[in-house]
Design a protein around this motif. Sequence first.
Motif, PDB file in Angstrom:
ATOM      1  N   SER A  47       0.826  -1.202   0.000  1.00  0.00           N
ATOM      2  CA  SER A  47       0.000   0.000   0.000  1.00  0.00           C
ATOM      3  C   SER A  47       0.865   1.259   0.000  1.00  0.00           C
ATOM      4  O   SER A  47       0.607   2.209  -0.747  1.00  0.00           O
ATOM      5  CB  SER A  47      -0.923  -0.006   1.223  1.00  0.00           C
ATOM      6  OG  SER A  47      -1.659   1.181   1.290  1.00  0.00           O
ATOM      7  N   ARG A  49       4.005   1.447  -0.998  1.00  0.00           N
ATOM      8  CA  ARG A  49       4.703   1.502  -2.287  1.00  0.00           C
ATOM      9  C   ARG A  49       3.781   2.041  -3.383  1.00  0.00           C
ATOM     10  O   ARG A  49       4.185   2.864  -4.208  1.00  0.00           O
ATOM     11  CB  ARG A  49       5.225   0.129  -2.679  1.00  0.00           C
ATOM     12  CG  ARG A  49       5.926   0.121  -4.033  1.00  0.00           C
ATOM     13  CD  ARG A  49       6.428  -1.260  -4.399  1.00  0.00           C
ATOM     14  NE  ARG A  49       7.488  -1.681  -3.513  1.00  0.00           N
ATOM     15  CZ  ARG A  49       8.776  -1.355  -3.675  1.00  0.00           C
ATOM     16  NH1 ARG A  49       9.139  -0.608  -4.687  1.00  0.00           N
ATOM     17  NH2 ARG A  49       9.683  -1.788  -2.829  1.00  0.00           N
ATOM     18  N   HIS A  50       2.528   1.601  -3.379  1.00  0.00           N
ATOM     19  CA  HIS A  50       1.573   2.074  -4.378  1.00  0.00           C
ATOM     20  C   HIS A  50       1.400   3.588  -4.272  1.00  0.00           C
ATOM     21  O   HIS A  50       1.392   4.296  -5.281  1.00  0.00           O
ATOM     22  CB  HIS A  50       0.232   1.367  -4.219  1.00  0.00           C
ATOM     23  CG  HIS A  50      -0.820   1.872  -5.154  1.00  0.00           C
ATOM     24  ND1 HIS A  50      -0.824   1.578  -6.500  1.00  0.00           N
ATOM     25  CD2 HIS A  50      -1.886   2.682  -4.945  1.00  0.00           C
ATOM     26  CE1 HIS A  50      -1.850   2.176  -7.063  1.00  0.00           C
ATOM     27  NE2 HIS A  50      -2.513   2.858  -6.146  1.00  0.00           N
ATOM     28  N   ASP A  51       1.250   4.078  -3.052  1.00  0.00           N
ATOM     29  CA  ASP A  51       1.099   5.517  -2.859  1.00  0.00           C
ATOM     30  C   ASP A  51       2.332   6.264  -3.368  1.00  0.00           C
ATOM     31  O   ASP A  51       2.212   7.297  -4.029  1.00  0.00           O
ATOM     32  CB  ASP A  51       0.864   5.841  -1.385  1.00  0.00           C
ATOM     33  CG  ASP A  51       0.673   7.330  -1.150  1.00  0.00           C
ATOM     34  OD1 ASP A  51      -0.254   7.920  -1.746  1.00  0.00           O
ATOM     35  OD2 ASP A  51       1.464   7.912  -0.383  1.00  0.00           O
ATOM     36  N   THR A  53       4.480   5.290  -5.675  1.00  0.00           N
ATOM     37  CA  THR A  53       4.601   5.228  -7.133  1.00  0.00           C
ATOM     38  C   THR A  53       3.628   6.173  -7.828  1.00  0.00           C
ATOM     39  O   THR A  53       3.828   6.503  -8.995  1.00  0.00           O
ATOM     40  CB  THR A  53       4.388   3.802  -7.675  1.00  0.00           C
ATOM     41  OG1 THR A  53       3.094   3.344  -7.293  1.00  0.00           O
ATOM     42  CG2 THR A  53       5.449   2.853  -7.169  1.00  0.00           C
ATOM     43  N   GLN A  54       2.601   6.624  -7.133  1.00  0.00           N
ATOM     44  CA  GLN A  54       1.637   7.557  -7.715  1.00  0.00           C
ATOM     45  C   GLN A  54       2.137   8.996  -7.709  1.00  0.00           C
ATOM     46  O   GLN A  54       1.535   9.866  -8.327  1.00  0.00           O
ATOM     47  CB  GLN A  54       0.299   7.483  -6.952  1.00  0.00           C
ATOM     48  CG  GLN A  54      -0.357   6.125  -6.978  1.00  0.00           C
ATOM     49  CD  GLN A  54      -0.669   5.679  -8.388  1.00  0.00           C
ATOM     50  OE1 GLN A  54      -1.279   6.413  -9.156  1.00  0.00           O
ATOM     51  NE2 GLN A  54      -0.227   4.480  -8.733  1.00  0.00           N
ATOM     52  N   GLN A  55       3.245   9.240  -7.033  1.00  0.00           N
ATOM     53  CA  GLN A  55       3.775  10.600  -6.932  1.00  0.00           C
ATOM     54  C   GLN A  55       4.480  10.979  -8.235  1.00  0.00           C
ATOM     55  O   GLN A  55       5.195  10.161  -8.818  1.00  0.00           O
ATOM     56  CB  GLN A  55       4.726  10.718  -5.745  1.00  0.00           C
ATOM     57  CG  GLN A  55       4.128  10.308  -4.420  1.00  0.00           C
ATOM     58  CD  GLN A  55       2.848  11.049  -4.087  1.00  0.00           C
ATOM     59  OE1 GLN A  55       2.769  12.259  -4.258  1.00  0.00           O
ATOM     60  NE2 GLN A  55       1.853  10.313  -3.613  1.00  0.00           N
ATOM     61  N   PRO A  56       4.308  12.225  -8.688  1.00  0.00           N
ATOM     62  CA  PRO A  56       4.815  12.618 -10.003  1.00  0.00           C
ATOM     63  C   PRO A  56       6.305  12.955 -10.078  1.00  0.00           C
ATOM     64  O   PRO A  56       6.873  12.961 -11.166  1.00  0.00           O
ATOM     65  CB  PRO A  56       3.980  13.856 -10.350  1.00  0.00           C
ATOM     66  CG  PRO A  56       3.579  14.414  -9.029  1.00  0.00           C
ATOM     67  CD  PRO A  56       3.445  13.244  -8.111  1.00  0.00           C
ATOM     68  N   THR A  60       8.167  14.897  -4.614  1.00  0.00           N
ATOM     69  CA  THR A  60       6.887  14.516  -4.005  1.00  0.00           C
ATOM     70  C   THR A  60       6.949  13.107  -3.446  1.00  0.00           C
ATOM     71  O   THR A  60       6.254  12.795  -2.479  1.00  0.00           O
ATOM     72  CB  THR A  60       5.724  14.654  -5.002  1.00  0.00           C
ATOM     73  OG1 THR A  60       5.990  13.855  -6.158  1.00  0.00           O
ATOM     74  CG2 THR A  60       5.521  16.104  -5.398  1.00  0.00           C
TER      75      THR A  60
END
Length: 87
Positions: A47, A49-51, A53-56, A60
């Motif tokens: 969870s 890691r997923h968050d 990887t969503q960072q641009p 961030t």
Amino acid sequence: MTENPTQPRRPGEWPAPRVNLDAPADHDELYVQRAQERALHEMVLGSIRHDLTQQPSPATIRAAATRWKNAITHIADDLINTRRNER
């Protein structure tokens, strides 16, 4: 060296206490418990890691990691205070 039962052993102090290796153990139950703990650990890290990887951008990602770290530390501090107050 004989053990003195009236004096508790400090962590890391030798000799280590004897363990009864002949004691019955439910290996299947221990295996299932460890597998559940490992699965929970992997889900939580997945969870996070997923968050991340969503960072641009790298900045961030670092900021999100810092927020996760602060949130985990806050939870740990709350639990520590709760446990200390239970005594």
